[in-house]
Design a protein around this motif. Structure first.
Motif, PDB file in Angstrom:
ATOM      1  N   GLU A 129       0.834  -1.209   0.000  1.00  0.00           N
ATOM      2  CA  GLU A 129       0.000   0.000   0.000  1.00  0.00           C
ATOM      3  C   GLU A 129       0.868   1.257   0.000  1.00  0.00           C
ATOM      4  N   GLY A 130       1.946   1.229   0.767  1.00  0.00           N
ATOM      5  CA  GLY A 130       2.872   2.364   0.798  1.00  0.00           C
ATOM      6  C   GLY A 130       3.517   2.593  -0.557  1.00  0.00           C
ATOM      7  N   ARG A 131       3.880   1.526  -1.230  1.00  0.00           N
ATOM      8  CA  ARG A 131       4.486   1.641  -2.548  1.00  0.00           C
ATOM      9  C   ARG A 131       3.494   2.236  -3.550  1.00  0.00           C
ATOM     10  N   GLN A 132       2.246   1.788  -3.461  1.00  0.00           N
ATOM     11  CA  GLN A 132       1.227   2.325  -4.363  1.00  0.00           C
ATOM     12  C   GLN A 132       0.967   3.805  -4.087  1.00  0.00           C
ATOM     13  N   LYS A 133       0.927   4.179  -2.836  1.00  0.00           N
ATOM     14  CA  LYS A 133       0.726   5.598  -2.484  1.00  0.00           C
ATOM     15  C   LYS A 133       1.890   6.443  -3.005  1.00  0.00           C
ATOM     16  N   GLN A 134       3.092   5.901  -2.871  1.00  0.00           N
ATOM     17  CA  GLN A 134       4.266   6.624  -3.348  1.00  0.00           C
ATOM     18  C   GLN A 134       4.192   6.820  -4.861  1.00  0.00           C
ATOM     19  N   LEU A 135       3.767   5.780  -5.585  1.00  0.00           N
ATOM     20  CA  LEU A 135       3.626   5.911  -7.032  1.00  0.00           C
ATOM     21  C   LEU A 135       2.544   6.932  -7.388  1.00  0.00           C
ATOM     22  N   GLU A 136       1.459   6.936  -6.607  1.00  0.00           N
ATOM     23  CA  GLU A 136       0.395   7.907  -6.857  1.00  0.00           C
ATOM     24  C   GLU A 136       0.908   9.328  -6.623  1.00  0.00           C
ATOM     25  N   GLU A 137       1.667   9.508  -5.570  1.00  0.00           N
ATOM     26  CA  GLU A 137       2.197  10.830  -5.251  1.00  0.00           C
ATOM     27  C   GLU A 137       3.182  11.305  -6.320  1.00  0.00           C
ATOM     28  N   GLN A 138       3.886  10.368  -6.896  1.00  0.00           N
ATOM     29  CA  GLN A 138       4.865  10.720  -7.920  1.00  0.00           C
ATOM     30  C   GLN A 138       4.229  10.767  -9.316  1.00  0.00           C
ATOM     31  N   ASN A 139       2.920  10.653  -9.340  1.00  0.00           N
ATOM     32  CA  ASN A 139       2.161  10.688 -10.588  1.00  0.00           C
ATOM     33  C   ASN A 139       2.632   9.631 -11.594  1.00  0.00           C
ATOM     34  N   GLN A 140       2.930   8.469 -11.096  1.00  0.00           N
ATOM     35  CA  GLN A 140       3.312   7.372 -11.980  1.00  0.00           C
ATOM     36  C   GLN A 140       2.086   6.483 -12.203  1.00  0.00           C
ATOM     37  N   TRP A 141       1.064   7.074 -12.750  1.00  0.00           N
ATOM     38  CA  TRP A 141      -0.198   6.386 -12.960  1.00  0.00           C
ATOM     39  C   TRP A 141      -0.051   5.250 -13.969  1.00  0.00           C
ATOM     40  N   LYS A 142       0.843   5.430 -14.877  1.00  0.00           N
ATOM     41  CA  LYS A 142       1.022   4.420 -15.906  1.00  0.00           C
ATOM     42  C   LYS A 142       1.479   3.089 -15.295  1.00  0.00           C
ATOM     43  N   THR A 143       2.408   3.150 -14.361  1.00  0.00           N
ATOM     44  CA  THR A 143       2.904   1.935 -13.710  1.00  0.00           C
ATOM     45  C   THR A 143       1.783   1.255 -12.917  1.00  0.00           C
ATOM     46  N   LEU A 144       1.011   2.065 -12.188  1.00  0.00           N
ATOM     47  CA  LEU A 144      -0.109   1.521 -11.420  1.00  0.00           C
ATOM     48  C   LEU A 144      -1.139   0.882 -12.346  1.00  0.00           C
ATOM     49  N   ALA A 145      -1.448   1.573 -13.424  1.00  0.00           N
ATOM     50  CA  ALA A 145      -2.441   1.055 -14.363  1.00  0.00           C
ATOM     51  C   ALA A 145      -1.975  -0.266 -14.977  1.00  0.00           C
ATOM     52  N   GLU A 146      -0.696  -0.361 -15.304  1.00  0.00           N
ATOM     53  CA  GLU A 146      -0.169  -1.602 -15.880  1.00  0.00           C
ATOM     54  C   GLU A 146      -0.243  -2.751 -14.882  1.00  0.00           C
ATOM     55  N   GLU A 147       0.067  -2.472 -13.628  1.00  0.00           N
ATOM     56  CA  GLU A 147       0.004  -3.518 -12.594  1.00  0.00           C
ATOM     57  C   GLU A 147      -1.423  -4.003 -12.397  1.00  0.00           C
ATOM     58  N   ARG A 148      -2.348  -3.075 -12.346  1.00  0.00           N
ATOM     59  CA  ARG A 148      -3.752  -3.449 -12.138  1.00  0.00           C
ATOM     60  C   ARG A 148      -4.301  -4.165 -13.366  1.00  0.00           C
ATOM     61  N   LYS A 149      -3.874  -3.750 -14.546  1.00  0.00           N
ATOM     62  CA  LYS A 149      -4.312  -4.415 -15.768  1.00  0.00           C
ATOM     63  C   LYS A 149      -3.810  -5.857 -15.780  1.00  0.00           C
ATOM     64  N   ALA A 150      -2.586  -6.074 -15.348  1.00  0.00           N
ATOM     65  CA  ALA A 150      -2.029  -7.429 -15.293  1.00  0.00           C
ATOM     66  C   ALA A 150      -2.832  -8.299 -14.323  1.00  0.00           C
ATOM     67  N   ALA A 151      -3.204  -7.727 -13.184  1.00  0.00           N
ATOM     68  CA  ALA A 151      -3.997  -8.480 -12.201  1.00  0.00           C
ATOM     69  C   ALA A 151      -5.371  -8.810 -12.777  1.00  0.00           C
ATOM     70  N   ILE A 152      -5.973  -7.842 -13.462  1.00  0.00           N
ATOM     71  CA  ILE A 152      -7.291  -8.069 -14.060  1.00  0.00           C
ATOM     72  C   ILE A 152      -7.195  -9.126 -15.156  1.00  0.00           C
ATOM     73  N   ASP A 153      -6.163  -9.045 -15.976  1.00  0.00           N
ATOM     74  CA  ASP A 153      -5.990 -10.019 -17.048  1.00  0.00           C
ATOM     75  C   ASP A 153      -5.803 -11.433 -16.489  1.00  0.00           C
ATOM     76  N   GLU A 154      -5.163 -11.521 -15.346  1.00  0.00           N
ATOM     77  CA  GLU A 154      -4.935 -12.821 -14.713  1.00  0.00           C
ATOM     78  C   GLU A 154      -6.235 -13.403 -14.166  1.00  0.00           C
ATOM     79  N   LEU A 155      -7.107 -12.560 -13.639  1.00  0.00           N
ATOM     80  CA  LEU A 155      -8.331 -13.038 -13.006  1.00  0.00           C
ATOM     81  C   LEU A 155      -9.522 -13.137 -13.966  1.00  0.00           C
ATOM     82  N   SER A 156      -9.467 -12.462 -15.088  1.00  0.00           N
ATOM     83  CA  SER A 156     -10.595 -12.456 -16.028  1.00  0.00           C
ATOM     84  C   SER A 156     -10.989 -13.849 -16.515  1.00  0.00           C
ATOM     85  N   PRO A 157     -10.054 -14.718 -16.914  1.00  0.00           N
ATOM     86  CA  PRO A 157     -10.474 -16.059 -17.364  1.00  0.00           C
ATOM     87  C   PRO A 157     -11.166 -16.858 -16.260  1.00  0.00           C
ATOM     88  N   ILE A 158     -10.742 -16.665 -15.051  1.00  0.00           N
ATOM     89  CA  ILE A 158     -11.359 -17.383 -13.932  1.00  0.00           C
ATOM     90  C   ILE A 158     -12.799 -16.913 -13.752  1.00  0.00           C
TER      91      ILE A 158
END
Length: 181
Positions: free
Chosen positions: A56-85
């Motif tokens: 959570e701290g790492r995600q907050k730090q990325l949000e504060e640094q406006n690294q939305w792209k990295t967060l979006a890619e991580e969440r997209k990977a998680a969604i892609d992993e769970l979508s077939p299930i």
């Protein structure tokens, strides 16, 4: 003679010392084991909490640094992993729902199709009853040698009307009928 007495005395002392050692109390060992297990479980839960806190701290730090792209890619990977299930679960649930609804009449299907699956399952169980199939004797005709029960065959063996080999076959047929029922 004195040598034998000293050996016997030494043996007695050795056996006495072996029997006098106290056996460990199993209750104390169990309590100690439970204590260690409890401590390990607490440590594991604490580690899990810390890992979650770090993430959570790492995600907050990325949000504060406006690294939305990295967060979006991580969440997209998680969604892609769970979508077939999720898709497989939805397909299985729809198939099961269709199987349940197929047992109803057309009017009832329209009525029950909007119910949640758990309620549909309960209604299906109460309305649709499985046919009660009676136990049927499937042994071939003549397997009992014309006898209606094993007692009659036993009487004929004792009176000599039936040989023991035929009686054994008839007995097997009757006992297999009993075990199937």
């Amino acid at each position: 003679m004195s040598e034998e007495q000293t050996q016997v005395t030494e043996q007695e002392v050795a056996t006495d010392s072996q029997t006098s050692t106290p056996a460990p109390d199993s209750g104390e060992l169990i309590a100690e084991s439970k204590k260690y297990r409890s401590r390990a479980q607490k440590a594991e839960s604490r580690v899990s909490e810390l890992e979650q806190s770090i993430e959570e701290g790492r995600q907050k730090q990325l949000e504060e640094q406006n690294q939305w792209k990295t967060l979006a890619e991580e969440r997209k990977a998680a969604i892609d992993e769970l979508s077939p299930i999720v898709d497989q679960y939805k397909a299985d649930e729809a198939k099961y729902r269709d199987e349940l609804l197929s047992d109803f009449s057309d009017d009832d299907r329209d009525t029950f199709k909007e119910l949640p699956l758990s309620q549909l399952r309960a209604v299906h169980g109460k309305i649709i009853s499985k046919p009660n199939v009676p136990n049927v004797d499937t042994s071939p005709a003549g397997a009992y040698g014309g006898y209606e029960n094993l007692v009659q065959a036993a009487k004929d063996v004792s009176s000599g009307k039936l040989d023991k080999k035929s009686y054994a076959k008839i007995k097997d047929a009757f006992t297999s009928r009993i075990s199937r029922a």
